[in-house]
Scaffold this motif. Structure first.
Motif, PDB file in Angstrom:
ATOM      1  N   ASP A  58       0.843  -1.196   0.000  1.00  0.00           N
ATOM      2  CA  ASP A  58       0.000   0.000   0.000  1.00  0.00           C
ATOM      3  C   ASP A  58       0.880   1.250   0.000  1.00  0.00           C
ATOM      4  OD1 ASP A  58      -1.767   2.060   0.391  1.00  0.00           O
ATOM      5  OD2 ASP A  58      -2.767   1.196   2.131  1.00  0.00           O
ATOM      6  N   ALA A  59       0.925   1.940  -1.137  1.00  0.00           N
ATOM      7  CA  ALA A  59       1.787   3.124  -1.276  1.00  0.00           C
ATOM      8  C   ALA A  59       1.393   4.222  -0.296  1.00  0.00           C
ATOM      9  CB  ALA A  59       1.725   3.649  -2.710  1.00  0.00           C
ATOM     10  N   HIS A  60       0.084   4.401  -0.078  1.00  0.00           N
ATOM     11  CA  HIS A  60      -0.365   5.460   0.828  1.00  0.00           C
ATOM     12  C   HIS A  60       0.103   5.196   2.258  1.00  0.00           C
ATOM     13  CE1 HIS A  60      -2.669   7.419  -2.259  1.00  0.00           C
ATOM     14  NE2 HIS A  60      -3.344   6.322  -2.516  1.00  0.00           N
ATOM     15  N   ALA A  61       0.083   3.924   2.681  1.00  0.00           N
ATOM     16  CA  ALA A  61       0.549   3.575   4.019  1.00  0.00           C
ATOM     17  C   ALA A  61       2.043   3.863   4.157  1.00  0.00           C
ATOM     18  CB  ALA A  61       0.265   2.110   4.311  1.00  0.00           C
ATOM     19  N   TRP A  62       2.805   3.528   3.126  1.00  0.00           N
ATOM     20  CA  TRP A  62       4.241   3.804   3.154  1.00  0.00           C
ATOM     21  C   TRP A  62       4.514   5.308   3.172  1.00  0.00           C
ATOM     22  CZ3 TRP A  62       8.165   0.930   4.449  1.00  0.00           C
ATOM     23  CH2 TRP A  62       8.090  -0.467   4.323  1.00  0.00           C
ATOM     24  N   GLU A  63       3.727   6.064   2.422  1.00  0.00           N
ATOM     25  CA  GLU A  63       3.891   7.529   2.438  1.00  0.00           C
ATOM     26  C   GLU A  63       3.658   8.071   3.840  1.00  0.00           C
ATOM     27  OE1 GLU A  63       2.167  10.141  -0.516  1.00  0.00           O
ATOM     28  OE2 GLU A  63       2.085   8.514  -1.973  1.00  0.00           O
ATOM     29  N   LEU A  64       2.593   7.609   4.489  1.00  0.00           N
ATOM     30  CA  LEU A  64       2.307   8.053   5.852  1.00  0.00           C
ATOM     31  C   LEU A  64       3.452   7.689   6.794  1.00  0.00           C
ATOM     32  CD1 LEU A  64      -1.477   7.108   6.157  1.00  0.00           C
ATOM     33  CD2 LEU A  64      -0.522   9.425   6.163  1.00  0.00           C
ATOM     34  N   LEU A  65       4.009   6.493   6.590  1.00  0.00           N
ATOM     35  CA  LEU A  65       5.092   6.048   7.467  1.00  0.00           C
ATOM     36  C   LEU A  65       6.329   6.927   7.303  1.00  0.00           C
ATOM     37  CD1 LEU A  65       6.326   4.110   9.490  1.00  0.00           C
ATOM     38  CD2 LEU A  65       6.863   2.548   7.602  1.00  0.00           C
ATOM     39  N   MET A  84      13.694  -1.342   3.379  1.00  0.00           N
ATOM     40  CA  MET A  84      12.524  -2.186   3.141  1.00  0.00           C
ATOM     41  C   MET A  84      11.912  -1.933   1.762  1.00  0.00           C
ATOM     42  SD  MET A  84      12.073  -4.147   5.781  1.00  0.00           S
ATOM     43  CE  MET A  84      10.349  -4.650   5.676  1.00  0.00           C
ATOM     44  N   LEU A  85      12.025  -0.694   1.275  1.00  0.00           N
ATOM     45  CA  LEU A  85      11.422  -0.318  -0.008  1.00  0.00           C
ATOM     46  C   LEU A  85      12.326  -0.619  -1.200  1.00  0.00           C
ATOM     47  CD1 LEU A  85       9.958   3.105   1.141  1.00  0.00           C
ATOM     48  CD2 LEU A  85       8.585   1.244   0.169  1.00  0.00           C
ATOM     49  N   ALA A  86      13.577  -0.958  -0.939  1.00  0.00           N
ATOM     50  CA  ALA A  86      14.564  -1.091  -2.013  1.00  0.00           C
ATOM     51  C   ALA A  86      14.172  -2.113  -3.076  1.00  0.00           C
ATOM     52  CB  ALA A  86      15.929  -1.447  -1.420  1.00  0.00           C
ATOM     53  N   ASP A  87      13.506  -3.204  -2.666  1.00  0.00           N
ATOM     54  CA  ASP A  87      13.168  -4.259  -3.629  1.00  0.00           C
ATOM     55  C   ASP A  87      11.704  -4.213  -4.080  1.00  0.00           C
ATOM     56  OD1 ASP A  87      12.037  -4.984  -1.259  1.00  0.00           O
ATOM     57  OD2 ASP A  87      12.708  -7.091  -1.308  1.00  0.00           O
ATOM     58  N   SER A  89       9.721  -2.520  -6.562  1.00  0.00           N
ATOM     59  CA  SER A  89       9.833  -1.675  -7.751  1.00  0.00           C
ATOM     60  C   SER A  89       8.590  -0.826  -7.989  1.00  0.00           C
ATOM     61  CB  SER A  89      10.115  -2.544  -8.989  1.00  0.00           C
ATOM     62  OG  SER A  89       9.078  -3.511  -9.159  1.00  0.00           O
ATOM     63  N   ASP A  90       7.418  -1.332  -7.593  1.00  0.00           N
ATOM     64  CA  ASP A  90       6.183  -0.570  -7.808  1.00  0.00           C
ATOM     65  C   ASP A  90       6.015   0.563  -6.790  1.00  0.00           C
ATOM     66  OD1 ASP A  90       5.927  -2.509  -5.842  1.00  0.00           O
ATOM     67  OD2 ASP A  90       3.770  -2.709  -6.104  1.00  0.00           O
ATOM     68  N   LEU A  91       6.919   0.639  -5.812  1.00  0.00           N
ATOM     69  CA  LEU A  91       6.880   1.707  -4.812  1.00  0.00           C
ATOM     70  C   LEU A  91       8.122   2.599  -4.921  1.00  0.00           C
ATOM     71  CD1 LEU A  91       5.563  -0.245  -1.674  1.00  0.00           C
ATOM     72  CD2 LEU A  91       4.270   1.249  -3.203  1.00  0.00           C
ATOM     73  N   GLY A  92       8.640   2.706  -6.138  1.00  0.00           N
ATOM     74  CA  GLY A  92       9.853   3.500  -6.345  1.00  0.00           C
ATOM     75  C   GLY A  92       9.688   4.950  -5.959  1.00  0.00           C
ATOM     76  N   HIS A  93       8.482   5.487  -6.164  1.00  0.00           N
ATOM     77  CA  HIS A  93       8.258   6.889  -5.812  1.00  0.00           C
ATOM     78  C   HIS A  93       8.334   7.114  -4.300  1.00  0.00           C
ATOM     79  CE1 HIS A  93       4.354   4.908  -5.597  1.00  0.00           C
ATOM     80  NE2 HIS A  93       3.885   5.904  -4.878  1.00  0.00           N
ATOM     81  N   VAL A  94       7.866   6.141  -3.518  1.00  0.00           N
ATOM     82  CA  VAL A  94       7.946   6.276  -2.061  1.00  0.00           C
ATOM     83  C   VAL A  94       9.398   6.102  -1.600  1.00  0.00           C
ATOM     84  CG1 VAL A  94       6.974   5.551   0.146  1.00  0.00           C
ATOM     85  CG2 VAL A  94       5.631   5.278  -1.931  1.00  0.00           C
ATOM     86  N   ASN A 118      12.162  13.354  -8.545  1.00  0.00           N
ATOM     87  CA  ASN A 118      12.218  11.996  -9.088  1.00  0.00           C
ATOM     88  C   ASN A 118      10.984  11.199  -8.682  1.00  0.00           C
ATOM     89  OD1 ASN A 118      13.193   8.924  -8.396  1.00  0.00           O
ATOM     90  ND2 ASN A 118      14.108   9.689 -10.296  1.00  0.00           N
ATOM     91  N   ALA A 119      10.544  11.377  -7.439  1.00  0.00           N
ATOM     92  CA  ALA A 119       9.340  10.691  -6.960  1.00  0.00           C
ATOM     93  C   ALA A 119       8.132  11.103  -7.789  1.00  0.00           C
ATOM     94  CB  ALA A 119       9.109  10.994  -5.483  1.00  0.00           C
ATOM     95  N   LEU A 120       8.021  12.398  -8.089  1.00  0.00           N
ATOM     96  CA  LEU A 120       6.892  12.893  -8.879  1.00  0.00           C
ATOM     97  C   LEU A 120       6.990  12.474 -10.332  1.00  0.00           C
ATOM     98  CD1 LEU A 120       6.525  16.455  -7.334  1.00  0.00           C
ATOM     99  CD2 LEU A 120       4.878  14.578  -7.165  1.00  0.00           C
ATOM    100  N   ALA A 121       8.216  12.341 -10.844  1.00  0.00           N
ATOM    101  CA  ALA A 121       8.398  11.865 -12.220  1.00  0.00           C
ATOM    102  C   ALA A 121       7.953  10.418 -12.336  1.00  0.00           C
ATOM    103  CB  ALA A 121       9.852  12.018 -12.645  1.00  0.00           C
ATOM    104  N   THR A 122       8.145   9.658 -11.249  1.00  0.00           N
ATOM    105  CA  THR A 122       7.735   8.248 -11.238  1.00  0.00           C
ATOM    106  C   THR A 122       6.232   8.116 -11.041  1.00  0.00           C
ATOM    107  OG1 THR A 122       9.882   7.695 -10.263  1.00  0.00           O
ATOM    108  CG2 THR A 122       8.162   6.009 -10.141  1.00  0.00           C
TER     109      THR A 122
END
Length: 313
Positions: A58-65, A84-87, A89-94, A118-122
C-alpha cells in the motif's frame, strides 16, 4: 503529556493488534492522518507501521510512514524504510520520497529536491512528495515555485487540507491577510491541523482579536501541547493583551521545548523590555546571539528593533 497519552490509548487499546479487516484498516489509516494533523508524529508512525505490516504494497501507508518518520526526525526509521522499499519496484516513488526526507534532515536541500522531483516523475500523484517539495520551497523562500507546486497540489488533491494551507501561506506572504484567513478556515474545515489553527490564531492576533486568537491557539494546544510554536503564538497573544505573567509562562514553555528557537526568546526579551527589566532583556539578547541556527531575516529585524529599545530605555 497527558493529552498524548489519552490519544495513544484511544488508538492502541490492544497493543500489537493489527488492523486486519477493511474497516479496521480504514479506521487506522484515518487515525494516522489525524495524528499527523495534530503533530503527534510518533503515534502516527506507530499506526502507519501497523498499516504497512498488513498491506506491504500500500503506497499510501508507506507515504504516511516515511512522512511521520521525517516529521519526528527519526533518521534510523527512515533508513530502515529505505531498506525495506529497495526491492519494491512498484513503490519507487515512495523510495525516492524517503531518500528525500532523509536528505532534508541532513540539510542537503538540493539533493532532497532532486529526490522529490524523481518521486513525482515516477508517480505524479505522490502527495507526500508534492507536499515535501512545496514545504521545501517555503523553507528556502522560493515563493514562485511554492505557488506553482501549490497550484499542482490543489488540482490533484482538492480535498487535502495541505493545499489550502499552502495557498493561505502564500497569501500571508503577499500580505493578503483576509484572503489567507478565509482559506485557512477552509483548510480547517477539511481537517483541523495544529499548524493551520496556529496560523489562524496569528492572523486574529494581528487584527487585535486577542480573545478569539487565544481560544484558537488553545484548540491547537489541545491537539498537541508539545509544539513550541503554539506556545509562542499563545504568548504573543497574551503579551499583546498585556497579560504579562501568562505571556512569560507561555514563552518559557516554548523556549523549554525548543531551546535553540529564536522566536520565543525574542518575544520573551520583548516582554522584559516592556516590563522594564533591562538586565534580563540583555541576558536574553546574548543568548539569542549565541544560538547555533542562523536567524531568519524577520528574526534579525526583530533583534535589531529589540536592541534599539534596550539602548533607548
Amino acid at each position: 503529556p497527558e493529552t498524548n497519552t489519552a490519544q495513544a490509548a484511544s488508538v492502541a487499546t490492544s497493543p500489537g493488534e493489527l488492523p486486519q479487516s477493511k474497516k479496521a484498516y480504514a479506521r487506522a489509516s484515518e487515525q494516522t492522518r489525524a495524528h499527523m494533523a495534530a503533530g503527534n508524529f510518533e503515534l502516527a508512525e506507530m499506526l502507519a507501521r501497523s498499516l504497512v505490516a498488513v498491506q506491504a504494497g500500500d503506497a499510501h501507508a508507506w507515504e504516511l510512514l516515511v512522512m511521520s518518520q521525517f516529521k519526528s526526525g527519526n533518521q534510523a526509521g527512515l533508513k530502515h524504510s529505505i531498506d525495506m522499499l529497495a526491492d519494491k519496484s512498484d513503490l519507487g516513488h515512495v523510495h525516492a520520497l524517503a531518500f528525500g526526507q532523509l536528505t532534508v534532515l541532513n540539510k542537503d536541500f538540493p539533493t532532497a529536491r532532486a529526490y522529490f522531483q524523481n518521486a513525482l516523475a515516477t508517480n505524479r500523484k505522490c502527495a507526500g512528495a508534492l507536499e515535501a517539495l512545496t514545504r521545501l520551497d517555503f523553507q528556502q523562500a522560493n515563493t514562485d515555485t511554492a505557488a506553482f507546486h501549490t497550484k499542482q497540489f490543489m488540482k490533484l488533491f482538492p480535498k487535502d487540507p495541505y493545499g489550502h494551507y499552502a495557498s493561505a501561506t502564500l497569501h500571508i506572504l503577499a500580505d493578503n491577510k483576509r484572503k489567507a484567513e478565509a482559506i485557512l478556515r477552509k483548510s480547517i474545515k477539511l481537517r483541523k491541523t495544529a499548524e493551520a489553527l496556529n496560523d489562524l490564531a496569528w492572523l486574529l492576533n494581528e487584527r487585535g482579536e486577542y480573545t478569539i486568537a487565544e481560544r484558537t491557539v488553545r484548540e491547537a494546544l489541545d491537539m498537541n501541547s508539545e509544539l513550541p510554536q503554539l506556545w509562542d503564538t499563545l504568548g504573543t497573544t497574551q503579551l499583546n493583551a498585556n497579560n504579562f505573567d501568562d505571556a512569560r509562562d507561555s514563552f518559557e514553555k516554548a523556549a523549554a521545548l525548543s531551546p535553540d528557537d529564536a522566536s520565543a526568546l525574542l518575544n520573551l526579551a520583548e516582554l522584559h523590555v516592556r516590563k522594564g527589566d533591562l538586565p534580563k532583556a540583555r541576558e536574553l539578547n546574548k543568548r539569542i546571539m549565541g544560538l547555533p541556527e542562523k536567524l531568519t531575516n524577520a528574526e534579525q529585524d526583530k533583534l535589531k528593533a529589540l536592541r534599539d529599545k534596550i539602548e533607548k530605555a
